[in-house]
Design an enzyme around this catalytic site. Structure first.
Site, mmCIF file in Angstrom:
data_model
loop_
_atom_site.group_PDB
_atom_site.id
_atom_site.type_symbol
_atom_site.label_atom_id
_atom_site.label_comp_id
_atom_site.label_asym_id
_atom_site.label_seq_id
_atom_site.Cartn_x
_atom_site.Cartn_y
_atom_site.Cartn_z
ATOM 1 C CD GLU A 1 37.133 48.141 40.171
ATOM 2 O OE1 GLU A 1 36.026 47.897 40.680
ATOM 3 O OE2 GLU A 1 37.958 48.913 40.668
ATOM 4 C CG ASP A 2 38.938 47.354 34.918
ATOM 5 O OD1 ASP A 2 38.841 47.972 35.983
ATOM 6 O OD2 ASP A 2 39.874 46.591 34.638
#
Ligand code: MN
Length: 732
Positions: free
Chosen positions: A93-94
């Site tokens: 995600e990051d």
């Protein structure tokens, strides 16, 4: 979801996180000895590298977040796969790490959980209106392919809620609302009482701070009184349990802020009037002792009428089980909750409780429960009246290696992944397997090799006397089905093969003018050994299976040279063999072959005029099926064994067929039908009728010459006033 901030990470902060990870390793080692700690270490190192420059708004290294999420899962004793996924859950995600990298380093299972968690994180789950919230919750469960994804996501959300005070107020509101509307109910649905309670209280604090602090204050002012009271009651219960010999752990709890708030609102009461504000938990070893403990409690204090609830006999939908009773001591009411350790575990951790003992002991009860769970989840998600697009993503798997299916009566049948309808049939009962002629999944006919999916309702169509087929071995998945089919084949096919072998020898002998009686047993035994058979019986069976040529065997046994005959010289009609088998209807021709047993297969019972196709079976001759028979669909790819057959012209034979007729229930109907059938010259064997709701259902078994005659009957019956429907039933 936490954006990177500027302050650099201090060495001390980094070390603090490392320390928490060491604690995590210890916890996992203690809770799940034998799990792969090395994988965990690599996941940590990987996450540390990816997140190394990121910080949370609290100023802590971002890495502390995945480590704390992992701790929450480790406390629930979840497996290393889930804990690794927790450590890696924000990596994709990051940090834009592709999922393939996770698969490569940590395997497909971990990657799948990370992918699922990431997918949920990208959704905006805030429902536009309260009515929609239920659908959003269902969607959440429907979109994941492993319930562990939801458990990881809930732990992620829990830690974010615990640290929500660092976010700006708008975000706090949004996240708390989403948590209360979606995540807490999902946790409840999965039976995870502990996580649900904490999520609710944390959301409550941000969404209705005034009410929250009001409730907290009320509880705080009474805390000392409550503590003293609970200690006293706990002690006397403990003593009494020892006295009566009931093994019990006694705990106390004060109602959580949010559920207390709800109750006060719903029942329009003040706090002191809430009966279960204070509760004692008695946790014992068996259901029997739960009821015994209840008796003891009711001897100590009289129960409040109408407050006893038996959730052991009638569990809540999320499988919560306990006995609840309310009693009064010194003017103060309190609830006593009595349950076994197992029920306690389920009450607190729900679905997550099932990973605990997975590779240890004491699985049975937990296994039963997860089956019930699975079924409830499926039902729950299926209630969703959404476009079929949603339904096609229905993949709620508690255990990815299993599939949960149901009998029409709702019994759960757990099968390994990729199991087929035949596996299902054998799981239900050996005879159901042997006699399986067709299968309906969710109401539609499918091929026998059809792979079952979670939630499928499977109806097996059977026919008495039907026999399993060797082909089934090529697609069954369970060892049970495999061994049952093998057993059957060995038993039946071998007997038949022996018989056929003997007949083939007899026939060759007749052709060659040799008397079999003149060949000695010793000669037969010698030839048998020569062909690698221990006994003469085995040689006969081999011949029947078509392993050796009967002509050659006979030549060896008799010591006479027998000339080869070419196929061309042989007649094209199969009368010989059919006569041998007592099947001299002479109705079916096999092009280019003689000496082949031919039989009409019982599953579709073809009659002259039907489009037919033949399949060579080993030792049992040629099975003739109707081209529309579901078994033929199964054999479609077996082109080598397919053989063209056709109906012989005129025969005197008749063929049994069965008709099912749906009519208005009126006098004279049976006579009318009988007349139509008799006029065509067909012979009626049996006639059965039954009726309901002014409708009659009639089943007729009759003998017809061919399809033409049958069609005349179908047409004639249809024209009788009051006949709604008529169909041919293939299983006779
Ligand atoms: Mn996270």
């Amino acid at each position: 979801m936490e954006p990177a901030a500027k302050p650099a990470i201090t060495e001390a902060a980094r070390r603090a996180v490392d320390l928490r990870f060491v604690e995590l390793i210890d916890k996992v080692r203690r809770n799940r000895p034998g799990d792969d700690l090395e994988l965990l270490r690599r996941a940590y190192d990987f996450a540390a590298e990816q997140h190394k420059t990121q910080t949370r708004l609290s100023g802590e290294p971002f890495l502390s977040h995945p480590v704390e999420v992992a701790h929450i899962l480790a406390d629930m004793k979840l497996d290393v796969t889930s804990i690794c996924a927790a450590l890696l859950h924000d990596v994709v995600e990051d940090t834009k790490i592709p999922l393939e990298t996770i698969t490569e380093h940590f395997g497909a299972d971990v990657a799948r959980l990370v992918e699922g968690t990431t997918k949920i994180s990208r959704l905006d789950l805030l429902a536009p209106e309260a009515r929609q919230a239920e659908n959003v919750r269902k969607m959440l469960l429907a979109m994941v392919n492993d319930v562990r994804v939801v458990v990881v996501k809930l732990a992620d959300r829990l830690h974010n809620m615990r640290t929500l005070n660092y976010l700006d107020p708008a975000k706090q509101q949004r996240i708390a609302r989403e948590t209360l509307d979606i995540y807490a109910p999902v946790a409840n649905r999965l039976g995870m009482g502990l996580i649900r309670g904490e999520l609710e209280d944390l959301s409550f604090r941000y969404l209705e701070p005034e009410s929250f602090f009001d409730v907290q204050k009320k509880l705080a002012t009474k805390q000392k009184v409550f503590d003293k009271f609970l200690l006293e009651v706990q002690d006397s219960i403990r003593d009494k349990m020892v006295e009566t010999g009931i093994p019990a752990e006694v705990q106390a709890r004060v109602k959580r802020a949010y559920s207390l708030h709800l109750k006060i609102q719903k029942q329009q009461r003040v706090m002191d009037q809430v009966y279960d504000l204070l509760a004692i938990r008695v946790i014992t070893d068996s259901i029997k002792n739960c009821y015994a403990a209840l008796g003891v409690i009711h001897q100590m204090w009289p129960p409040l009428p109408g407050r006893f609830k038996d959730y052991i006999a009638m569990p809540r939908p999320n499988l919560y089980q306990s006995l609840h009773t309310t009693v009064i001591h010194g003017g103060q009411t309190f609830e006593v909750q009595i349950r076994t350790q197992e029920m306690h575990r389920i009450a607190e951790q729900g679905v997550a409780a099932h990973w605990k003992y997975k590779d240890g002991h004491a699985v049975s009860n937990a296994d039963d429960q997860r089956i019930v769970w699975m079924r409830q989840l499926i039902e729950w998600v299926q209630e969703m009246q959404e476009p079929s697009e949603f339904m096609s993503t229905l993949r709620v798997d508690l255990y990815p290696e299993e599939v949960y299916t149901f009998t029409p009566k709702g019994r759960v049948v757990v099968l390994p992944r990729d199991a087929t309808a035949i596996d299902f049939a054998y799981a239900v009962h050996t005879e159901v397997g042997h006699q399986c002629t067709g299968v309906k999944v969710n109401g539609s006919i499918v091929p026998l090799r059809h792979t079952l999916a979670n939630g499928d309702v499977v109806e097996i169509l059977t026919q008495k006397g039907h026999e399993p087929s060797r082909d089934w071995l090529s697609f069954v998945h369970t060892s049970r089905a495999r061994s049952k089919i093998r057993q059957w084949i060995n038993l039946h096919e071998r007997e038949q093969a022996k018989d056929v072998g003997k007949r083939l020898l007899e026939k060759e002998a007749r052709h060659a003018g040799i008397s079999l009686k003149k060949i000695s047993n010793e000669d037969w035994q010698r030839v048998a050994s020569e062909y690698g058979c221990g006994r003469i019986d085995d040689l006969h069976a081999d011949l029947g299976y078509g392993k050796w040529s009967a002509r050659q065997v006979l030549a060896k046994a008799s010591g006479q040279a027998l000339p080869d005959t070419s196929e061309d010289k042989q007649p094209k009609i199969v009368d010989t063999v059919k006569r041998m088998l007592g099947m001299n209807d002479g109705a079916i021709l096999v092009r280019g072959h003689d000496d082949l047993m031919v039989y009409r297969s019982k599953c579709c019972n073809p009659i002259p005029g039907d489009d037919v196709v033949g399949y060579v079976t080993r030792g049992r001759g040629i099975a003739v099926h109707s081209k529309t028979c579901p078994n033929v669909q199964n054999l479609m790819y077996d082109t080598e064994r397919r053989i063209p057959v056709e109906w012989a012209g005129e025969t005197q034979a008749t063929f049994p067929v069965r008709l099912r007729i749906l009519t208005e229930d009126r006098p004279g109907m049976l006579a009318a039908i009988t007349n139509v059938i008799s006029e065509t010259g067909a012979n009626i064997r049996t006639f059965e009728s039954g009726g309901q709701d002014l409708r009659a259902r009639i089943e007729v078994a009759l003998d017809v010459n061919d399809r033409k005659q049958l069609e005349r009957i179908l047409g004639g019956v249809k024209r009788i006033p009051g006949v709604f429907d008529i169909e041919r039933v293939y299983n006779v």
